[in-house]
Enzyme design. Structure first.
Site, mmCIF file in Angstrom:
data_model
loop_
_atom_site.group_PDB
_atom_site.id
_atom_site.type_symbol
_atom_site.label_atom_id
_atom_site.label_comp_id
_atom_site.label_asym_id
_atom_site.label_seq_id
_atom_site.Cartn_x
_atom_site.Cartn_y
_atom_site.Cartn_z
ATOM 1 C CD GLU A 1 74.127 14.748 60.829
ATOM 2 O OE1 GLU A 1 75.180 14.467 61.453
ATOM 3 O OE2 GLU A 1 74.122 14.941 59.601
ATOM 4 C CG ASP B 1 76.951 6.958 61.346
ATOM 5 O OD1 ASP B 1 77.459 8.074 61.228
ATOM 6 O OD2 ASP B 1 77.041 6.279 62.395
HETATM 7 O O1 TRH Z 1 70.608 7.137 66.255
HETATM 8 P P1 TRH Z 1 71.225 8.458 66.446
HETATM 9 O O2 TRH Z 1 71.628 8.788 67.803
HETATM 10 O O3 TRH Z 1 72.464 8.603 65.485
HETATM 11 C C1 TRH Z 1 73.688 9.203 65.849
HETATM 12 C C2 TRH Z 1 73.931 10.494 65.166
HETATM 13 O O4 TRH Z 1 73.764 10.385 63.792
HETATM 14 C C3 TRH Z 1 75.326 10.949 65.464
HETATM 15 O O5 TRH Z 1 75.577 12.171 64.824
HETATM 16 C C4 TRH Z 1 76.275 9.906 64.968
HETATM 17 O O6 TRH Z 1 77.567 10.279 65.165
HETATM 18 C C5 TRH Z 1 75.963 8.655 65.703
HETATM 19 O O7 TRH Z 1 74.631 8.275 65.451
HETATM 20 C C6 TRH Z 1 76.871 7.549 65.297
HETATM 21 O O8 TRH Z 1 70.207 9.602 65.979
HETATM 22 P P2 TRH Z 1 69.748 10.147 64.540
HETATM 23 O O9 TRH Z 1 70.863 10.812 63.840
HETATM 24 O O10 TRH Z 1 68.558 10.951 64.780
HETATM 25 O O11 TRH Z 1 69.353 8.865 63.715
HETATM 26 C C7 TRH Z 1 68.253 8.082 63.998
HETATM 27 C C8 TRH Z 1 67.684 7.511 62.716
HETATM 28 O O12 TRH Z 1 66.826 6.426 63.020
HETATM 29 C C9 TRH Z 1 66.855 8.525 61.957
HETATM 30 O O13 TRH Z 1 67.086 8.372 60.575
HETATM 31 C C10 TRH Z 1 65.425 8.125 62.268
HETATM 32 C C11 TRH Z 1 65.558 6.632 62.396
HETATM 33 N N1 TRH Z 1 64.526 5.980 63.187
HETATM 34 C C12 TRH Z 1 63.490 5.369 62.523
HETATM 35 O O14 TRH Z 1 63.428 5.414 61.279
HETATM 36 N N2 TRH Z 1 62.528 4.696 63.247
HETATM 37 C C13 TRH Z 1 62.549 4.622 64.601
HETATM 38 O O15 TRH Z 1 61.649 4.001 65.204
HETATM 39 C C14 TRH Z 1 63.631 5.271 65.281
HETATM 40 C C15 TRH Z 1 63.690 5.229 66.775
HETATM 41 C C16 TRH Z 1 64.604 5.937 64.542
#
Ligand code: TRH
Length: 383
Positions: free
Chosen positions: A288, A36
């Site tokens: 996402e 989010d």
């Molecule tokens: O963390 P997520 O599983 O988020 C999920 C989805 O958004 C889902 O739709 C929502 O309903 C739920 O959360 C509550 O995966 P997502 O969406 O890929 O988000 C991860 C974010 O973290 C992305 O912006 C990349 C960031 N990230 C980093 O910047 N550095 C890191 O080392 C890691 C592991 C992630």
């Protein structure tokens, strides 16, 4: 009562007309995981890059410490407290309610006052979750007049990200392709302290707790080419550690030839998270935002979708696989990886999967990005 906004211009890939600098209030509630805030931060950053001013109200900003340690000029992060601290805060021009997070009524009220004073037509955007399902095209751009409560007189508009020209598109920076072309993979890996031997296949792992993880480990350990798993911090690293402990106990020789090496990564900022995806030969992503970033990375990818209690995510997964015209082996792999069936896990077929992702990426690059469309949308509804 809903009405479709016929004025939305979606098809052009040309830059939208410049919108005057508006003040955006974006609201983000962290449900769980990082997505989010990850999406809201990328959106805020990209709006600021295009001359907009953003107040990002978030109820739990802790993840920004590692995701965006340097912040961003033009984006002010504010605590979403109950009630909201509004001393000295004047209404802006655009309200964004990310993922149906129920805006703070105190702020809605000052926006409604501004509209009633005839100063401006407020744009109130409900930014939805990403999906490739058909309903997205039908729902994108719908509006709903607010009849009661602090926002009475305003109109809420639904903005759906998506994969087709009749949706709001995907977040993508205008200089993405140039930055990818300039990216030096070897230098980045060295700078990250990742011991990479040429010829070694790099695999990123960002997932929840896939039941098929032990099977993936078996595959990587038994391939002819050596692999290195770059494991992101958090649920992915915990799931991997537990899978490895089990394997070592039950099957101590599972990696006897040492074909699989593992590097646990610290939490990276979003820019280096992208670099991680650009560096790998295959990316396992989830949720996402990382899915979109893996598409832009253009390497074969495997997606673990965020599970919903009523299994609504399964049709969302199939719709995505249809959208990218996934070959049959990639579909089978996804179904096992997402627990739709218990396997066995399809062998990795990276060349065929890579072709499908490249084709999907090329198609998506033809479409205007989400922020360009959002700016046009806001312009068309009057802010
Ligand atoms: O963390 P997520 O599983 O988020 C999920 C989805 O958004 C889902 O739709 C929502 O309903 C739920 O959360 C509550 O995966 P997502 O969406 O890929 O988000 C991860 C974010 O973290 C992305 O912006 C990349 C960031 N990230 C980093 O910047 N550095 C890191 O080392 C890691 C592991 C992630």
């Amino acid at each position: 009562m809903m009405a479709n906004l016929g004025t939305i211009h979606r098809m052009t890939a040309a830059a939208p007309p410049a919108l005057p600098a508006l003040l955006w209030d974006i609201f983000c509630k962290v449900i769980d995981n990082y997505g989010d805030l990850g999406v809201c931060w990328r959106l805020s950053r990209e709006l600021a890059a295009r001359g907009q001013r953003v107040r990002l109200w978030v109820d739990d900003a802790r993840a920004l410490r590692w995701m965006a340690p340097l912040g961003c000029p033009g984006v002010e992060v504010r605590a979403w407290t109950q009630p909201l601290a509004l001393q000295g805060v004047a209404a802006g021009e655009v309200l964004v309610e990310a993922f149906g997070c129920e805006l703070a009524p105190e702020l809605i009220a000052i926006y409604a006052d501004k509209q009633r004073a005839g100063v401006i037509n407020i744009a109130w955007i409900n930014l939805e979750y990403l999906s490739a399902e058909h309903y997205v095209e039908r729902s994108h751009g719908l509006s709903s007049p607010v009849m009661s409560g602090p926002g009475a007189g305003l109109t809420k508009r639904f903005f759906y990200p998506g994969f087709t020209p009749r949706t709001g598109g995907l977040l993508r920076e205008p200089d993405l392709l140039q930055r990818q072309a300039d990216f030096d993979r070897t230098a980045w890996l060295r700078q990250q302290g990742i011991e990479w031997r040429p010829g070694e296949q790099l695999v990123s792992l960002f997932c929840y707790e896939p039941g098929a993880l032990p099977q993936l480990l078996d595959q990587l350990a038994s391939q002819a080419v050596p692999s290195r798993l770059l494991v992101t911090q958090g649920r992915a690293s915990a799931a991997l550690q537990s899978a490895i402990e089990n394997k070592n106990r039950l099957q101590p020789l599972w990696n006897a030839r040492g074909m699989l090496s593992i590097s646990y990564r610290p939490l990276l900022d979003q820019i280096d998270f992208d670099h991680l995806l650009w560096s790998c030969d295959v990316n396992f992503v989830r949720g996402e935002d990382s899915l979109v970033r893996a598409l832009w990375a253009g390497q074969p990818l495997v997606w673990q979708i965020y599970p919903q209690h009523d299994d609504a995510h399964l049709s969302k997964l199939e719709a995505f696989l249809d959208t990218i015209q996934a070959p049959a082996s990639l579909r089978r792999f996804h179904r096992t990886w997402n627990g739709v069936n218990q396997g066995p896990l399809e062998p990795l077929a990276l060349p065929a999967w890579g072709e499908a992702i490249q084709a999907a990426r090329a198609q998506l690059l033809q479409q205007p990005d989400l922020v360009s469309q959002l700016l046009e949308f806001v312009d068309s509804v009057g802010a």
